[in-house]
Design an enzyme around this catalytic site. Structure first.
Site, PDB file in Angstrom:
ATOM      1  N   ASP A 145     -17.374 -25.806  -7.315  1.00 14.01           N
ATOM      2  CA  ASP A 145     -16.766 -24.573  -7.811  1.00 14.01           C
ATOM      3  C   ASP A 145     -15.404 -24.754  -8.457  1.00 14.01           C
ATOM      4  OD1 ASP A 145     -18.753 -22.599  -7.210  1.00 14.01           O
ATOM      5  OD2 ASP A 145     -18.299 -22.891  -5.085  1.00 14.01           O
TER       6      ASP A 145
ATOM      7  N   ASP B 256     -25.497 -20.585 -10.248  1.00 10.41           N
ATOM      8  CA  ASP B 256     -24.064 -20.315 -10.403  1.00 10.41           C
ATOM      9  C   ASP B 256     -23.320 -21.489 -11.037  1.00 10.41           C
ATOM     10  OD1 ASP B 256     -25.482 -19.446  -8.042  1.00 10.41           O
ATOM     11  OD2 ASP B 256     -23.695 -18.415  -7.328  1.00 10.41           O
TER      12      ASP B 256
END
Length: 395
Positions: free
Chosen positions: A113, A178
């Site tokens: 991330d 994602d």
């Protein structure tokens, strides 16, 4: 009093709409000013505790206090956007203070991330200020992210599987939809450094995901688990969606946004066509609500009594504004329609309420019982981004 003020606001918008058509010129600027006013309260609260806001919990702001949090870049990113829009130095100060809290995470190689975190904060900081120190942080984060790329698979690994709930799934090399959003930082790293290695990784990951994550109708699986040695697919499953074969709303939003972004950096028509395919799935799905704010999963079992996800709607709206720029404004009305829904009393909090977050009714993960029907910092981030993109078009 707040309801009266908001009623007056919608009356003004309605008058503008009658004068100028479906969406009034300048409505996004009005909404941005209201949003900025609301977020000042969150800015002041964050400065008091020197922490970044994530959501609310048990009637209080839930601050980011863990050593690492995938959402920690959204609040400083929102501050940078508001600084650029308003030129108010207090937003710049807030952005700098907020991103310093996690600067040391730029070298972490244990999670994917980093793009969410650093592209949305230090990346914006460098673009706005052109200060070399911010570029160096962004490049360090891009280098760390690139270490998670496996050429056998053709993807960046999302979660490590040696601990936590992920380890209980039996996964070997999980890649979540994602993860596409982290590619923007790699594309940007190649632009600012001239090193095409980062872009090459991003393109390979995007192509592998396009091939393996998507169904013929343009919907996406959430997780694809690979054999890290052979690159073969072990399983296609979900983590945050209703079922393995369902279409988790925010996952569809990430894909739409990401492939539109991939076209921005590559001019490769296949990404534009694919983004349109995803948009068609979303906008024409029989369970797509009339107000444009999707249920948390397009195949959730109790529609229309399921939770909505304002965060997915904000991501979709922002993506559609950009996609419209490449398609003769084809999706602009759809984006405006979603933003009208998000800006209504049903989803946009009254001034001073919602602990000064903007949007209500977002969903983190229903299967995990986590952040259900609450405000989320990334919902507000993409709502602000969509408003700024619409404002740039004079809408």
């Amino acid at each position: 009093m707040q309801k009266i003020k908001k009623t007056i606001h919608f009356i003004l918008i309605a008058m503008l709409m009658m004068a100028g058509g479906c969406q009034p010129a300048g409505v996004s600027e009005i909404r941005l000013k209201e949003a900025e006013k609301q977020l000042r309260g969150l800015r002041d609260a964050a400065a008091t505790v020197n922490k970044n806001p994530r959501t609310t919990e048990k009637g209080e702001i839930r601050w980011i206090t863990s050593s690492y949090d995938w959402t920690e870049g959204f609040w400083p990113g929102t501050c940078w956007m508001l600084f650029e829009d308003t030129k108010d130095p207090r937003w710049k100060e807030a952005a700098i203070r907020a991103q310093e809290l996690f600067k040391a995470h730029k070298d972490l190689t244990t999670d994917h991330d980093l793009g969410f975190i650093f592209n949305n904060s230090y990346g914006k900081a460098f673009r706005v200020t052109e200060e070399e120190a911010y570029k160096e942080v962004l490049m360090d984060a891009a280098h760390a992210l690139a270490t998670r790329f496996n050429s056998n698979v053709g993807c960046i690994q999302s979660w490590d599987v040696d601990g936590g709930w992920q380890s209980e799934r039996g996964w070997k090399f999980p890649v979540i939809i994602d993860n596409l959003m982290n590619l923007e930082m790699l594309f940007e790293a190649s632009v600012i450094s001239g090193d095409d290695r980062y872009k090459s990784i991003a393109v390979t990951h995007a192509n592998t995901t396009m091939r393996n994550h998507y169904r013929p109708d343009g919907s996406s699986y959430h997780v694809v688990d690979y054999n890290p040695v052979s690159g073969e697919i072990n399983a296609r499953v979900t983590a945050q969606g209703f079922a393995d074969e369902s279409a988790w709303a925010r996952g569809q939003a990430w894909g739409l946004y990401a492939y539109t972004m991939c076209y921005r950096y590559t001019s490769d028509r296949k990404y534009l066509d694919f983004a349109e395919k995803i948009a068609h799935f979303i906008l024409n799905h029989p369970n797509y609500p009339k107000d444009g704010i999707p249920y948390w999963d397009f195949n959730a079992p109790d529609i229309p009594n399921e939770k909505r996800d304002a965060s997915a709607a904000a991501i979709i709206a922002s993506a559609l504004v950009e996609l419209s720029s490449y398609t003769g404004n084809k999706y602009l009305k759809d984006a405006q329609h979603i933003m009208n829904g998000l800006s209504s009393d049903s989803f946009r909090a009254l001034h001073g309420q919602n602990h000064n977050f903007l949007l209500m009714h977002s969903v983190g993960s229903i299967p995990h019982g986590n952040e259900i029907d609450v405000p989320l910092n990334y919902a507000d981030y993409y709502y602000i981004e969509a408003l700024i993109r619409l404002k740039s078009k004079g809408l």
